[in-house]
Design a protein around this motif. Structure first.
Motif, PDB file in Angstrom:
ATOM      1  N   SER A 169       0.836  -1.190   0.000  1.00  0.00           N
ATOM      2  CA  SER A 169       0.000   0.000   0.000  1.00  0.00           C
ATOM      3  C   SER A 169       0.884   1.258   0.000  1.00  0.00           C
ATOM      4  O   SER A 169       0.638   2.217  -0.728  1.00  0.00           O
ATOM      5  N   GLU A 175      -1.895   2.629  -3.214  1.00  0.00           N
ATOM      6  CA  GLU A 175      -3.275   2.113  -3.203  1.00  0.00           C
ATOM      7  C   GLU A 175      -3.666   1.741  -1.774  1.00  0.00           C
ATOM      8  O   GLU A 175      -2.834   1.240  -1.020  1.00  0.00           O
ATOM      9  N   SER A 235       2.690   1.525  -3.574  1.00  0.00           N
ATOM     10  CA  SER A 235       1.823   1.695  -4.748  1.00  0.00           C
ATOM     11  C   SER A 235       0.882   2.888  -4.598  1.00  0.00           C
ATOM     12  O   SER A 235       0.274   3.336  -5.573  1.00  0.00           O
TER      13      SER A 235
END
Ligand code: NAD
Ligand code: UGA
Length: 387
Positions: free
Chosen positions: A308, A313, A311
């Protein structure tokens, strides 16, 4: 002139020629990179594939051009093998089938690859008085003694029942129907054969027992640079899940424990073995990081957090999902419960210690995975399924 490189005893290191079998794989690619970047040694790189070392082979203006030579060959049946071992000073054998999904589903290929195919390599080294560094595995220890104690026994906390020592620990495998152990058993027998060649015929050998080395270029991402139905080792399985935004699959609850070492730390240990033969010959070395222990569940949770971060995301709401080993690997799977390497011998002989924490090695590895695969995965996911 650059100052001479010295070994651990202060002697200048002479350039040598290395015959590296399995040089196109995960460990081989990092070892070739290290040898080209930091040493004057020459490498004959033998493998059936060269995708992971292409960046070292081309173009021929690379600073080390001429020091690395790729030979596409299968050691099962290629008469060039003996000639290459004869003209090299040292042979390093990395070739093997070494993904657990194969051990119980392709036990014959596993045993042939890890024992029968390695036999001529040992024989040619012994007959021609050539030094051999052979890659075995921490799986030769099998299960810990502690795993057979009652669940609530206090002795399970005593290192005497779980730390794995090269010269003391027994090798404990499951029954024959548990074909998972076909790999460990084949590796154990080739270790014993090499040891016997040393004892009876004077073969100069070093045996390496890696403990879960991980990093960039490990295995493949299914459907991108490997078969869609293929099952790589855990780092690549979990990376694949993260890249696709799916929950990470925990086999039998993810309770097994592993210690993970960064490939770049581990390669330092191999270079010390190569360049300090007087300290490495006749030895079996655990190479791992006892400080990086986690359960597979903890690994999944940490990888989700790190991914996380790298990235950008958000992590999945439900990051993991349980799956039985029978469903995931099929009949005959079994597992190593815990793997803590004893470091006494490698510390004493080579003064080596791993440096990189699990968080840091996951951060650099998942940054690589994201950079290398995220776009390709997006394209695959976006492609409409043919009706
Ligand atoms: N990666 C680890 O943490 C780890 C742990 C324990 C043991 N090992 C051992 O280290 C060695 C290398 O592991 P790796 O992780 O780099 O695996 P890998 O699969 O990435 O590399 C093995 C290479 O050997 C080649 N090879 C296999 N059979 C061959 C043949 N018949 N002829 C020519 N080439 C052949 C393959 O093409 C592959 O490139 C193996 O012996 C493995 O059992 C690795
Ligand atoms: O790397 C090593 O030192 C040795 O151990 C590995 O064996 P193992 O650690 O069991 O293989 P992984 O595929 O990395 O699996 C680690 C653990 O994760 C679990 N796992 C794997 C994949 C997955 O998607 N989910 C999951 O829970 C497995 O069941 C196992 O408990 C392989 O046998 C070899 O590469 C090597 O010899």
């Amino acid at each position: 002139m650059a100052s001479a490189r010295l070994d651990l005893d202060g002697n200048p290191i002479k350039p040598i020629t290395i015959c590296m079998i399995g040089a196109g794989g995960f460990i081989g690619s990092h070892l070739c990179e290290k040898l080209m970047n930091e040493t004057p040694h020459k490498v004959f790189a033998l493998d059936v594939y060269n995708d992971k070392i292409k960046h070292l082979l081309e173009p021929d203006t690379l600073p080390w051009a001429g020091r690395i030579q790729f030979h596409r060959l299968n050691i099962k049946h290629d008469s060039r093998l003996e000639g290459l071992i004869k003209i090299a000073d040292l042979t390093i054998n990395l070739a093997a089938i070494c993904t657990p999904a194969d051990y119980n589903t392709r036990p014959l290929d596993t045993i042939y690859s890890n024992f029968i195919d390695a036999l001529p390599v040992v024989k040619y080294c012994s007959e021609n008085n050539k030094r051999l560094i052979h890659f075995s595995t921490c799986e030769v220890y099998g299960k810990t003694i502690g795993s057979f104690l009652p669940k609530d026994s206090a002795l399970r906390q005593d290192p005497a029942y779980y730390v794995l020592k090269e010269d003391e620990s027994p090798c404990i495998f499951g029954s024959i129907e548990k074909q998972r152990w076909s790999y460990a058993c084949a590796k154990q027998l080739i270790e014993r054969l090499i040891y016997a060649e040393g004892a009876e015929n004077g073969l100069e050998f070093t045996i390496v027992r890696p403990f879960n080395w991980i990093g960039p270029r490990m295995d493949f991402i299914p459907g991108i640079d490997g078969p869609s139905e293929g099952v790589p080792r855990v780092l690549a399985c979990f990376s694949n899940n993260l890249l696709r935004g799916e929950p990470l699959k925990l086999v039998d609850g993810g309770q097994s424990q592993r210690t993970f070492v960064y490939i770049k730390d581990a390669i330092e240990a191999v270079l010390l073995m190569i360049e300090n033969p007087a300290r490495a010959n006749g030895q079996i070395f655990n190479v791992g990081n006892p400080n990086n222990e986690v359960t597979v569940r903890q690994l999944a949770e940490m990888m989700s957090q790190v991914y996380s971060k790298v990235s950008g995301e958000a992590p999945l709401e439900k990051p993991t999902i349980d799956v039985s080993s029978k469903e995931f690997y099929g009949e005959g799977y079994d597992d190593s419960d815990k793997r803590i390497p004893d470091m006494t011998i490698i510390n004493r002989q080579l003064g080596w210690n791993p440096k990189t924490s699990l968080w840091d090695l996951l951060e650099s590895t998942l940054t690589y995975q994201h950079r290398t695969y995220a776009e390709a995965i997006k394209k695959v996911i976006a492609k409409p399924v043919a009706s």
